[in-house]
Design a protein around this motif. Sequence first.
Motif, PDB file in Angstrom:
ATOM      1  N   UNK A  73       0.825  -1.202   0.000  1.00 30.41           N
ATOM      2  CA  UNK A  73       0.000   0.000   0.000  1.00 30.41           C
ATOM      3  C   UNK A  73       0.861   1.254   0.000  1.00 30.41           C
ATOM      4  N   UNK A  74       0.497   2.208  -0.836  1.00 26.13           N
ATOM      5  CA  UNK A  74       1.206   3.479  -0.953  1.00 26.13           C
ATOM      6  C   UNK A  74       1.011   4.307   0.314  1.00 26.13           C
ATOM      7  N   UNK A 161       1.288   7.230  -6.216  1.00 22.10           N
ATOM      8  CA  UNK A 161       0.512   6.612  -7.277  1.00 22.10           C
ATOM      9  C   UNK A 161       1.326   5.917  -8.344  1.00 22.10           C
ATOM     10  N   UNK A 162       2.644   5.906  -8.204  1.00 23.24           N
ATOM     11  CA  UNK A 162       3.515   5.329  -9.221  1.00 23.24           C
ATOM     12  C   UNK A 162       4.305   4.152  -8.658  1.00 23.24           C
ATOM     13  N   UNK A 163       4.353   3.049  -9.396  1.00 25.04           N
ATOM     14  CA  UNK A 163       5.186   1.912  -9.057  1.00 25.04           C
ATOM     15  C   UNK A 163       6.462   2.026  -9.872  1.00 25.04           C
ATOM     16  N   UNK A 164       7.623   1.956  -9.200  1.00 22.94           N
ATOM     17  CA  UNK A 164       8.898   2.159  -9.890  1.00 22.94           C
ATOM     18  C   UNK A 164       9.935   1.172  -9.372  1.00 22.94           C
ATOM     19  N   UNK A 179       5.823   2.639 -13.867  1.00 18.65           N
ATOM     20  CA  UNK A 179       4.479   2.413 -14.410  1.00 18.65           C
ATOM     21  C   UNK A 179       3.898   3.682 -15.029  1.00 18.65           C
ATOM     22  N   UNK A 180       4.516   4.826 -14.808  1.00 15.12           N
ATOM     23  CA  UNK A 180       4.072   6.136 -15.344  1.00 15.12           C
ATOM     24  C   UNK A 180       2.694   6.538 -14.832  1.00 15.12           C
ATOM     25  N   UNK A 181       2.357   6.125 -13.624  1.00 18.58           N
ATOM     26  CA  UNK A 181       1.003   6.375 -13.110  1.00 18.58           C
ATOM     27  C   UNK A 181       0.998   7.404 -11.980  1.00 18.58           C
ATOM     28  N   UNK A 182       1.740   8.476 -12.106  1.00 22.56           N
ATOM     29  CA  UNK A 182       1.810   9.495 -11.059  1.00 22.56           C
ATOM     30  C   UNK A 182       0.436  10.121 -10.830  1.00 22.56           C
ATOM     31  N   UNK A 183       0.054  10.254  -9.550  1.00 24.63           N
ATOM     32  CA  UNK A 183      -1.177  10.976  -9.239  1.00 24.63           C
ATOM     33  C   UNK A 183      -0.900  12.475  -9.260  1.00 24.63           C
TER      34      UNK A 183
END
Length: 314
Positions: A73-74, A161-164, A179-183
Motif C-alpha cells: 500500500x502506498x 501513485x507510481x510503481x517504480x 508504471x508512469x502512473x503518477x497521481x
Amino acid sequence: MNLKNPGGNHTMRTHALRRTFVALLAASAVTALVPAMATPAAAAGPGECRNSTGGVIAEIGPGQRLESGARLADKVSRTELVMQPDGNLVLYALGNPGGYDLPLWNSGTYGNPGAYALMQEDGNFVIYKQGGGPQTGGGIWHTATYGTRTDWRPKAYLVGGEFAVDGRGNSAAGQRWTSRTVERQNQLCSDFEGAGYAWGSGNWAQSATVWLVLQQDNNLVMYRKRDGKAIWNSGTYGGSQRVTLQMLYKDRGDLTIANASLNNDGAVRWRTYTGGNPDAWALLQDDGNFVVYKKTGGPGKGGALWNSGTYNKI
C-alpha cells in the motif's frame, strides 16, 4: 485478465481494462501498509496546481518477495500494488471502502496461479511462476533493470501513485523502470511557461466521486467511483506517440491534449477552445464535473468556460 472489481464487468471502446473480482489472500511476505492520505478535496481556486514532492515510499528491498495474494500500500497516495492469486501484478487506485478500485496498470501475467514477484540483487524486478526462481527459471515478466552498477541500492517501490524500480542497469534506460502512473493534483493551471506541469500518459487525478485518467492508450477518461463506469472521454485513443494534457501559458487558457514534444509544439489532438483567457484554470470537481474557469471564476463564483457535462452522472 482477472482484476478485482466488486462493481461488475464492462467493455468499452476507450480500451478500459476488463475487471473481475478476485478475493485476495491474507498471507504476505511484505507487510501490508495502510494508506495515510485521504481523498484530496477540491481546492478553492488556482494556485494548487503543483504536486507536492514529499512522502515516504513503501518499498520491496533486494531479496524480498511479493507473494501470491500479497499487497503493498502506498504511504502517499490512495493506491495499492497487488500480486493477485491469478499471477497478475496490478496497481489499483483505491475507491471508497468496500467499493470499486480502479486498475491503473498491470503486468499482463494473469493465468499463472501462484506466481510471485522478486526484487533481485542484480537490480531486476521479476515475476516468477509458482516454483520458479533465479536458479530454476520460470520468469514471466521483468523490468529489464539488471546490471552491475553499485552506486545505489536497488529497490522496487510505490509512492505518489507510481510503481517504480531502481535497478543496476548500465545504461540510463536500464537504471529505472516506472508504471508512469503518477497521481496529479485535481487542478491544471495556465500560469506556467513550459510543460513541466503537464500530465503525461498514465497520469491521473481524483475528486471525491470520480477518477480522471490520461490512459496509456492516450485517451483521457473519467471513471465513476461508485462502480467504475466510464462516463466521459476525449476520444484521443491510439497513435504511436505519447501525449500530454496541458494548459500552456502561450495558449492563454486553452486546455489541450497534444503529442508529446520537448519544445511544446506537438500536434494538438483535442482542446477545449477556451483560449483568449489568460490564467484560466481547470478543476476536477467533487460533483463529477471537469470544468475550465476564468482566472477569477470557480465553484460558487461562476466564470465557467467549458465543462465535461458529467455533473449529473455520478
